[in-house]
Design an enzyme around this catalytic site. Structure first.
Site, PDB file in Angstrom:
ATOM      1  N   LEU A  25     -53.327  70.132  -4.977  1.00  0.00           N
ATOM      2  CA  LEU A  25     -53.020  68.692  -4.627  1.00  0.00           C
ATOM      3  C   LEU A  25     -54.252  67.804  -4.224  1.00  0.00           C
ATOM      4  CD1 LEU A  25     -49.329  68.823  -3.499  1.00  0.00           C
ATOM      5  CD2 LEU A  25     -50.124  68.182  -5.866  1.00  0.00           C
ATOM      6  N   PHE A  46     -65.981  74.009 -10.875  1.00  0.00           N
ATOM      7  CA  PHE A  46     -64.950  74.811 -11.774  1.00  0.00           C
ATOM      8  C   PHE A  46     -63.697  74.213 -11.830  1.00  0.00           C
ATOM      9  CE2 PHE A  46     -68.016  78.116 -10.846  1.00  0.00           C
ATOM     10  CZ  PHE A  46     -68.382  79.005 -12.003  1.00  0.00           C
ATOM     11  N   ASN A  52     -62.608  78.779 -13.594  1.00  0.00           N
ATOM     12  CA  ASN A  52     -62.588  79.906 -13.065  1.00  0.00           C
ATOM     13  C   ASN A  52     -61.256  80.732 -12.831  1.00  0.00           C
ATOM     14  OD1 ASN A  52     -63.440  82.594 -12.284  1.00  0.00           O
ATOM     15  ND2 ASN A  52     -63.658  81.644  -9.975  1.00  0.00           N
ATOM     16  N   ASP A  63     -52.695  75.639 -12.898  1.00  0.00           N
ATOM     17  CA  ASP A  63     -53.595  75.614 -12.000  1.00  0.00           C
ATOM     18  C   ASP A  63     -54.620  74.330 -12.188  1.00  0.00           C
ATOM     19  OD1 ASP A  63     -55.868  76.784 -10.428  1.00  0.00           O
ATOM     20  OD2 ASP A  63     -56.617  78.169 -11.999  1.00  0.00           O
TER      21      ASP A  63
HETATM   22 ZN   LIG Z   1     -57.370  80.727  -8.446  1.00  0.00          ZN
END
Ligand SMILES: [Zn+2]
Length: 425
Positions: free
Chosen positions: A63, A323, A278, A305
């Site tokens: 967040l 990333f 990643n 993610d």
């Molecule tokens: Zn992670």
């Protein structure tokens, strides 16, 4: 307030329901489910040809608040979540003020109370400052309201530290979520090792850097006789390790993210920084193994993610770009497109991965449409196709790997605790 959802195809695996019926919501709860419900309601939703399912639970979301409100806030992320059909998220603790003590958890809780549009659950860190050395006060974090602990963004390199964390977390009934990566192996890699890293002239991140650490983490869970959850599984070897661990009774659960089954390393060859994350996008074989893992139950959950980054962090040379990619607004549609349309999972299977299992893993009373349960419900148009466009995201950051791609299914309504909180125009 009463809301009546009429004639939708209700998919509720927790109650073995997969049929056309009506649902009545009263206040914040589900009041009645039946073939036909005739009653006066303040709002009636015609769900003919639509799929009605529990609101999605995304157990891996960044967040960015507190600390990086230029990337995302609790308010903007939860708006994006609702548009994506997600009614609950687990906030990862690697904010710039990490959630490594009860005070910081309380700080985040206060922000959530004031600004969140959806349910936000909190994870704390395993170690202080995520440095991998000293354990946080796990009992106090629990009292402060965290439901899981994770040093996400990094792995806890010291196995003894993680072993102790697993034991303490078990005592305190907290889930340990592992970002399994051996930095000694992944180093300063940027993309999948092998043909892709060679062609691009960049350092690679090997599958080995992930699966060797998954192997270690699963072994520690066995030793501690404690549950463990492996985040963002990306390669075929990890899937196999988790499959074997489950077979011998280790309490391991796992998640993957849509980009790991919907995209492959091919996408990154054009140096698009929105394809840089990643673990990295891997080979076609890996994506197939992830799908197989979802199909046979090795991988329990799909999580986004969601990792927002600003233009100045992404719109630069590939080597310097951060990333991570956003995912809240495409998670469901990317999963429908890649899994349901291609018959990897049916709708029931999909709802398990996106709602039922995350709720079970986190130990929360959601993810079902049982009578008396929280009225977290979404109405989905399964056949609606849409083009992912950068300027349409509600998320503050626009770094999506699906921009320019066509996805199937849109969210028509999102209802959170009995309130319509999102409605498609
Ligand atoms: Zn992670």
């Amino acid at each position: 307030m009463k809301i009546l959802i009429k004639g939708g195809h209700v998919v509720d695996p927790a109650n073995n329901r997969d049929e056309v019926c009506d649902i009545l919501l009263e206040g914040t709860k589900i009041a009645k489910i039946a073939k036909k419900i005739n009653c006066a309601a303040e709002k009636s939703i015609d769900a003919t040809d639509k799929i009605v399912m529990p609101g999605l639970i995304d157990m891996h979301v960044h967040l960015r608040e507190p600390g990086r409100e230029d990337q995302e806030t609790v308010a903007s992320a939860t708006s994006a979540a609702l548009k994506g059909g997600i009614t609950s998220v687990l906030a990862m603790p690697n904010t710039s003020v990490p959630i490594d003590c009860a005070e910081n958890a309380e700080l985040l809780k206060a922000i959530i109370k004031k600004t969140a549009h959806a349910t936000v659950l909190i994870a704390g860190t395993i170690t202080e400052g995520r440095r991998g050395e000293k354990l946080t006060n796990i009992a106090k974090l629990k009292k402060g309201g965290v439901i899981a602990i994770s040093d996400d963004g990094s792995s806890v390199d010291n196995g003894q530290v993680l072993l102790k964390a697993l034991k303490l977390a078990k005592e305190n009934k907290l889930l340990v979520i592992c970002h399994s990566e051996d930095k000694a192996l992944s180093g300063h890699g940027m993309v999948n090792s092998g043909i892709t890293s060679t062609r691009m002239g960049l350092r690679g991140i090997s599958s080995e850097s992930e699966y060797k650490r998954v192997q270690r983490d699963v072994g520690l869970a066995e030793k501690a006789k404690a549950p463990i959850h492996i985040a963002h599984v990306s390669c075929k070897e990890s899937v196999e390790i988790i499959r074997k661990a489950k077979k011998i009774g280790i309490k391991v659960t796992a998640e993957t993210a849509p980009h790991y089954f919907a995209l492959t390393e091919q996408e990154v060859l054009g140096f698009d920084t929105n394809m840089k994350m990643n673990p990295p996008l891997r080979s076609r074989d890996d994506a197939e193994a992830i799908k197989q893992g979802l199909r046979d139950g090795t991988i329990d959950a799909i999580a986004s993610d969601h990792a927002p980054h600003t233009e100045s962090e992404k719109d630069i040379e590939f080597e310097r770009a951060q990333f991570g990619v956003i995912g809240l607004e495409t998670e469901l549609a990317a999963s429908v497109t890649e899994l349901v349309e291609k018959e990897v999972l049916d709708w029931t299977g999909l709802v398990r991965k996106l709602a039922v299992n995350p709720a079970k893993i986190l130990g929360i009373d959601k993810g079902t449409l049982g009578i008396g349960c929280d009225a977290d419900i979404i109405v989905v148009a399964p056949e609606e196709e849409w083009l992912v466009e950068k300027n349409r995201f509600l998320s503050k950051s626009k770094n999506s790997p699906f921009i320019g791609k066509k996805l199937k299914s849109t969210v028509e309504y999102t209802i959170c605790q009995g309130k319509i909180v999102y409605q498609a125009r």
